[in-house]
Design an enzyme around this catalytic site. Sequence first.
Site, short mmCIF file in Angstrom:
data_model
loop_
_atom_site.label_atom_id
_atom_site.label_comp_id
_atom_site.label_asym_id
_atom_site.label_seq_id
_atom_site.Cartn_x
_atom_site.Cartn_y
_atom_site.Cartn_z
N GLU A 175 0.81 -1.23 0.00
CA GLU A 175 0.00 0.00 0.00
C GLU A 175 0.84 1.27 0.00
O GLU A 175 1.16 1.82 1.07
CB GLU A 175 -0.94 0.02 1.22
CG GLU A 175 -2.06 -0.99 1.15
CD GLU A 175 -3.13 -0.78 2.22
OE1 GLU A 175 -2.95 0.09 3.10
OE2 GLU A 175 -4.15 -1.50 2.18
N GLU A 275 -6.54 -7.50 -0.63
CA GLU A 275 -6.92 -7.31 0.77
C GLU A 275 -8.30 -6.69 0.85
O GLU A 275 -8.57 -5.70 0.15
CB GLU A 275 -5.91 -6.34 1.42
CG GLU A 275 -5.54 -6.68 2.85
CD GLU A 275 -4.57 -5.65 3.42
OE1 GLU A 275 -3.36 -5.82 3.23
OE2 GLU A 275 -5.02 -4.67 4.03
C1 IDC Z 1 -3.54 -3.82 10.34
C2 IDC Z 1 -3.68 -4.98 11.30
C3 IDC Z 1 -3.39 -4.51 12.70
C4 IDC Z 1 -2.04 -3.79 12.74
C5 IDC Z 1 -2.02 -2.65 11.71
C6 IDC Z 1 -0.71 -1.95 11.61
O1 IDC Z 1 -4.97 -5.53 11.18
O2 IDC Z 1 -3.41 -5.59 13.59
O3 IDC Z 1 -1.85 -3.25 14.02
O4 IDC Z 1 -2.30 -3.20 10.44
O5 IDC Z 1 0.27 -2.77 11.09
C7 IDC Z 1 -4.37 -2.22 5.61
C8 IDC Z 1 -3.02 -2.83 5.72
C9 IDC Z 1 -2.98 -3.86 6.83
C10 IDC Z 1 -3.81 -3.40 8.01
C11 IDC Z 1 -5.26 -3.37 7.57
C12 IDC Z 1 -6.24 -2.99 8.69
O6 IDC Z 1 -2.54 -3.35 4.51
O7 IDC Z 1 -1.64 -4.05 7.20
O8 IDC Z 1 -3.67 -4.34 9.04
N1 IDC Z 1 -5.37 -2.41 6.48
O9 IDC Z 1 -5.95 -1.71 9.19
N2 IDC Z 1 -4.79 -1.41 4.67
C13 IDC Z 1 -6.05 -1.02 4.95
C14 IDC Z 1 -6.44 -1.65 6.10
#
Ligand code: IDC
Length: 349
Positions: A175, A275
């Site tokens: 991302e 995702e």
């Molecule tokens: C989130 C995880 C969470 C973690 C956070 C930071 O669910 O446990 O603390 O990242 O690393 C994304 C990202 C993905 C995120 C997810 C939800 O690619 O890493 O995971 N998210 O926030 N993009 C949009 C949402």
Amino acid sequence: MKHRLIVGILLLITAVLIFLIFSGENEKDANGFGKLRVEGIHLVDENGITVQLKGISTHGLAWFPDYVNKDAFRWLKEQGNVNVIRLSMYTSEWGGYCVSSGNQKELKVLIDQGIQDATKLGMYVIVDWHMLGADEQDREDCNPLHYLEESKKFFGELSQKYKDYNNIIYEICNEPNNGEFGEEFQVTWADVKQYADEIIPIIRKNTDNIIVVGTPNWSSDVSSPAMELGTKNSLSTKYTNIMYTFHFYAASHKEYERGKVEEAVKAGLPIFVTEYDSCDASGDGKIDKTSMRQWMELLNRYQISCVKWNLSNKDETSAFLKKSCNKLNHWDKEDLSPSGQLMIKLYQN
Ligand code: IDC
């Protein structure tokens, strides 16, 4: 004498056949396994039949390594109709690949295990370079160019080692950000392409498997690559089998984002949703079932492949398992979180 030789050869052939039948290799599912390529907006198999992959992503590999196991993947395949597993390797946070707390050797062992397990089960496997910029200590990770050298080395080694595996999909940047944390953290489509132009040729030396390229604004700006399709600036003109990432979280992203995806698809852009979840963009909060169903309807209509976030029991809505579940496989329905149960339902047809 001649007769004995023939009998001997026949016995040997029979023994080899029996060995092959009973060895793990035979778990391969002939229906769901074969080389994929991109044709128009679609992924197609060797016979030109459109393939829509549906699957689930691990959480960070260093964060929740234990869910990379063959029985978990087998359960997901058999009970959940999952045919692709995404191995999400953070580059920065929590023992990420490019920071001092990360153990590159161990991460590569985990990736190898995930690839071998998925391959034996006849599943596809996405290797995700999970750059994100969520860690304020390392915001620069918001831009894939920040760890360019590490990435070049990683994808060079990976694609060389697994060049004969036709079930691996290379996701080169999770991302790229949009500058929410300040102007200097703005990542443009030109930046992403500069990065992609370095990484794609390295992978292409070894394999023409599918490569998925992240898009700006946390993989939501599919308009930029869609607009330049057919021009010499497009990655799809320069390289074969390129797809573009779109991510959604159904409680945060709705009509507007669905419209953007549909517009890009109609312009001919091959999109892969590497995702998604039914909750909000934090990975937590409430589930929006209505929006999630609308998304799934859109994805099915255009046969867009999708991967749910995330295979863990972390105390957050997007986790596939309840926090109280400590099993690493062989789950019961009660072990699944509401978002996990919803995924099983949505993948049923
Ligand atoms: C989130 C995880 C969470 C973690 C956070 C930071 O669910 O446990 O603390 O990242 O690393 C994304 C990202 C993905 C995120 C997810 C939800 O690619 O890493 O995971 N998210 O926030 N993009 C949009 C949402």
